[in-house]
Motif scaffolding. Structure first.
Motif: not given
Length: 407
Positions: A18-27, A106-111, A113-120
């Motif tokens: 998952w190369p875009f992990w720096p957007l939300v840098p979680l383990y 509406v609030t959960g960035i950890e959810h 953040v994946f919608v756009g990349p998944f939709a593509r």
């Protein structure tokens, strides 16, 4: 199972990258293993990954439901790694294409953040978004957040107007004003399987570590230690112990049974740690668990029953208790047999009555509030956070609790 060869290991890592992990840098950062589970044969599947901070790792879950006569609906996407997408493609080959993607929060960035990349990855799918979206520190338009401009739509207030309304109902939690922005989520009900899909509103906490977090047991074993000088030993008992402590961290941040070592003591122990690599935080381990921590976990676990997470109880749902209760009653009108939340245990066999009972803490009567079995001392840090947010004008004050509905 035999060990992976170097070539197959490299291929495995590429599949989970998952190369875009720096957007939300979680383990676990750039590596996101995915597990697919068939929940209802030929109808419902979950896709699980895990994420966390300071090795406090919890499952994060996407759910896919089959539509008739053909097609799939995806609820709350996870990281679209090659492995994850390949697992979805297998379903597409059998049941038809991904038609709809639901951005459920509406609030959960950890959810989110994946919608756009998944939709593509699924350019024919229509994306439906929970209303009242916002971002911080700048409130940016959805296309600027990576959502496809020409196929992203707000979920209509009337669920009958959605294109999948003949098979999936939904209920929008009215936005709860938190100060910086609103909290909200969308509950979906898949009629054919009698399955309720939720994001954060409800959880059930398992006593055993979920299978997805056991793919990489290091975080479990890291937190199973009592001091920095303890070796990291992989046993079922240590995995269980580490998981239960992680659950206490995740839901309370600092439960009453946890003390933090003084700086001098922590550095002294670090010098004696058996391993002092970067992965081990150079031997630093500040946590001191009191003997009663296990009782704290048992109260939180509560025999695996449905509950609203302590963070939502203390900082969010009490900002709009009547709206939350009205939403919960709408959801409880659906005849579901199981619940799939985006975190922790799933699927959960549950009735609408059990779902509604989880929200009783919101009522005014002391007897209803006392129904909460969690130790009040474990809420101390959450109350301190609440007071700090209120004092700085960041959070909105609590709203009056409604009376118990006697009907």
């Amino acid at each position: 199972m035999s060990a992976l060869t170097p070539a197959s290991s490299l291929h495995h890592r590429r599949d989970q990258a998952w190369p875009f992990w720096p957007l939300v840098p979680l383990y676990p950062y750039g590596q996101r293993p995915t597990q697919r589970v068939e929940v209802v044969k030929d109808q419902v599947w979950t896709f699980e990954q895990f994420q966390g901070i300071f090795y406090v790792v919890v499952p994060i879950r996407m759910t896919v439901v089959r539509l008739e006569p053909t097609g799939l609906l995806v609820y709350s996407p996870v990281a679209p790694t090659p492995e994850c997408i390949a697992l979805v493609r297998e379903l597409e080959n059998r049941y038809g294409p991904v038609k709809y993607i639901v951005m459920s929060t509406v609030t959960g960035i950890e959810h989110k953040v994946f919608v756009g990349p998944f939709a593509r990855q699924f350019p024919q799918a229509q994306v439906y978004v929970t209303p009242n979206q916002w971002s911080f520190p700048l409130n940016l338009p959805l296309p600027w957040l990576g959502l496809p401009r020409h196929r992203t739509h707000m979920l209509p207030a009337d669920s009958a107007q959605a294109p999948f309304s003949d098979q999936v109902d939904y209920a929008l939690l009215p936005p709860i004003d938190l100060g910086l922005g609103p909290f909200g989520e969308t509950a979906c009900f898949h009629r054919a399987s009698r399955t309720l899909l939720l994001t954060d509103a409800i959880v059930a906490i398992p006593a055993e570590p979920p299978a997805i977090v056991q793919i990489d047991p290091f975080p479990l074993l890291f937190h199973a230690r009592d001091t920095a000088t303890d070796p990291i030993v992989d046993t079922p008992e240590n995995r269980r112990k580490g998981w239960q402590r992680i659950a206490l961290f995740a839901f309370y941040f600092r439960p009453s049974t946890l003390d933090v070592a003084k700086t001098a003591e922590m550095f002294k122990e670090a010098k004696q740690a058996p391993v002092r690599s970067r992965q081990h935080y150079f031997g630093l381990y500040p946590f001191r668990w009191r003997p009663a921590w296990h009782q704290s976990f048992q109260a939180l676990h509560n025999h695996g029953q449905l509950q609203v997470a302590p963070i939502l109880q203390t900082l969010i749902f009490n900002r709009g208790p009547q709206a939350v209760l009205d939403w919960a009653k709408t959801v409880a009108a659906w005849p579901f047999e199981r619940i799939i939340p985006a975190h922790l245990a799933a699927p959960i066999a549950a009735t609408p009555e059990q779902f509604l009972a989880a929200f009783e803490f919101l009522y005014r009567e002391p007897a209803a509030a006392a129904n909460r079995s969690l130790p009040e001392a474990d809420f101390d840090l959450l109350h301190q956070i609440e007071a700090l947010l209120l004092s700085r004008g960041i959070s909105r004050p609590r709203q009056p609790a409604p009376s118990v509905d006697k009907k």
